[in-house]
Motif scaffolding. Structure first.
Motif, PDB file in Angstrom:
ATOM      1  N   SER A  63       0.749  -1.672  -0.346  1.00 24.64           N
ATOM      2  CA  SER A  63      -0.138  -0.330   0.014  1.00 24.64           C
ATOM      3  C   SER A  63       0.785   1.091  -0.236  1.00 24.64           C
ATOM      4  O   SER A  63       0.411   2.558  -0.665  1.00 24.64           O
ATOM      5  CB  SER A  63      -0.772   0.340   1.130  1.00 24.64           C
ATOM      6  N   LYS A  64       2.342   1.191   0.563  1.00 25.85           N
ATOM      7  CA  LYS A  64       3.225   2.654   0.125  1.00 25.85           C
ATOM      8  C   LYS A  64       4.178   1.721   0.183  1.00 25.85           C
ATOM      9  O   LYS A  64       5.208   1.006   1.400  1.00 25.85           O
ATOM     10  CB  LYS A  64       3.038   2.931   2.268  1.00 25.85           C
ATOM     11  N   PRO A  65       4.687   1.676  -1.021  1.00 29.16           N
ATOM     12  CA  PRO A  65       5.885   1.083  -1.857  1.00 29.16           C
ATOM     13  C   PRO A  65       7.266   1.505  -1.047  1.00 29.16           C
ATOM     14  O   PRO A  65       8.350   0.695  -1.109  1.00 29.16           O
ATOM     15  CB  PRO A  65       5.780   1.709  -3.510  1.00 29.16           C
ATOM     16  N   PHE A  66       7.440   2.821  -0.972  1.00 32.02           N
ATOM     17  CA  PHE A  66       8.649   3.731  -0.116  1.00 32.02           C
ATOM     18  C   PHE A  66       8.672   3.466   1.750  1.00 32.02           C
ATOM     19  O   PHE A  66      10.277   3.411   1.811  1.00 32.02           O
ATOM     20  CB  PHE A  66       9.116   4.421  -1.159  1.00 32.02           C
ATOM     21  N   ILE A  67       8.153   2.817   1.981  1.00 30.68           N
ATOM     22  CA  ILE A  67       7.698   2.362   4.143  1.00 30.68           C
ATOM     23  C   ILE A  67       9.261   1.597   4.033  1.00 30.68           C
ATOM     24  O   ILE A  67       9.607   0.755   3.172  1.00 30.68           O
ATOM     25  CB  ILE A  67       6.521   1.958   4.031  1.00 30.68           C
TER      26      ILE A  67
END
Length: 331
Positions: free
Chosen positions: A184-188
């Protein structure tokens, strides 16, 4: 007034991180809450009363140099790697409890601007996929919630290291059921997780905190940590504390078929029965007698095989074949 202490581990040694969690929990004071955040190198985290030989594929675990780590809490076996972010929050159960953690995890999702929910087991669900596993415990009115969050891990490898008795035993169902935050949040990343968890705790508890970073070298000045680490990393704790179990093994050799039925209590071999070709019954009878009292681990085989080689020198080739088979099966 509630005091929140936060510890951020720089070590990925799973035994160190488990020891820190235990020591911090045992040292809790009234009106104090503790947040511990860490990551582990590839390892299997098992529950207090679980048997690693039954819940893990120990052959694959050892072949891949994974660590098996027994928790002080109950619950199931969970594969972890640096793609997971783990945290524990603990405190007096009047102030820190399951409801508190549910609220903190909801605030955590808000901090990350993620749409999801936290179920009654305090597991994060996003797009119908389970992002985290969670377990809690209460000891002497002290509450601890332990949670592992999948951030960016290869879920497909889980099946090769754990023996699951449920619907998740189908790797395709496992992939459908579990997910990563990075979906859901690619660069987390882990540092983002740390900050979001600290912010969520501070907001709900109405306190402020600064993370104290820990590492295994030098060992932090936490009372009892050295002793606890020695216990947590020992074979006696991770394997020897296992409940009694039986293991049936069948081997096919150039000289015939062998069936072994082994009873193991507290990680120690207590009884062995066997079926073998009549020519090799004396050898297996001697093995079954000598192996009693040894730990159920591969290095025990080396000692026992040495004894058998002396008494049955004319069966050297058969013993080598039998010993090599046992080493693979007993991992």
């Amino acid at each position: 007034m509630m005091e929140l202490q936060t510890y951020l581990s720089l070590s990925t040694n799973p035994w160190f991180n488990q020891a820190v969690e235990d020591v911090l929990f045992n040292s809790l004071k009234k009106n104090q809450a503790i947040l511990l955040i860490w990551r582990n190198r590839p390892s299997i985290n098992i529950g207090k009363n679980q048997n690693p030989w039954l819940v893990c594929n120990t052959q694959n675990v050892h072949k891949s140099n994974l660590s098996i780590v027994r928790r002080q809490t109950y619950g199931g076996a969970v594969y972890q790697d640096p793609g997971h972010s783990n945290f524990s929050i603990m405190g007096d159960q009047l102030a820190i409890n399951s409801t508190t953690v549910n609220t903190i995890l909801t605030l955590f999702l808000e901090q990350l601007k993620l749409t999801g929910q936290v179920n009654n087991n305090n597991e994060i669900i996003i797009s119908e996929k389970k992002i985290s596993n969670s377990v809690d415990t209460i000891v002497d009115s002290k509450f601890l919630q332990h949670c592992t969050i999948r951030v960016n891990t290869d879920i497909s490898v889980v099946e090769s290291f754990t023996n699951r008795q449920y619907e998740e035993s189908d790797p395709y169902r496992l992939l459908q059921k579990y997910g990563n935050l990075s979906d859901s949040k690619p660069f987390i990343n882990h540092e983002t997780i740390e900050q979001a968890l600290m912010n969520a705790c501070c907001k709900h508890l109405n306190v402020s905190t600064e993370g104290q970073r820990l590492n295994i070298n030098p060992l932090p000045n936490l009372p009892g940590l050295g002793k606890k680490l020695h216990v947590i990393s020992s074979w006696d704790w991770n394997y020897g504390q296992s409940p009694e179990f039986n293991r049936q093994l069948i081997g096919h050799f150039s000289w015939g078929k062998v069936e072994l039925d082994i009873t193991v209590i507290k990680g120690t071999i207590q009884y062995v029965s066997f079926k073998a070709p009549s020519l090799f019954e004396p050898l297996l009878a001697h093995f079954s007698k000598v192996i009693i009292g040894y730990p159920y681990q591969t290095k025990s085989i080396t000692s026992v095989m040495g004894t058998l080689m002396i008494h049955f020198s004319d069966s050297h080739k058969a013993l080598l074949e039998f010993g090599n088979w046992l080493e693979k099966k007993w991992q």
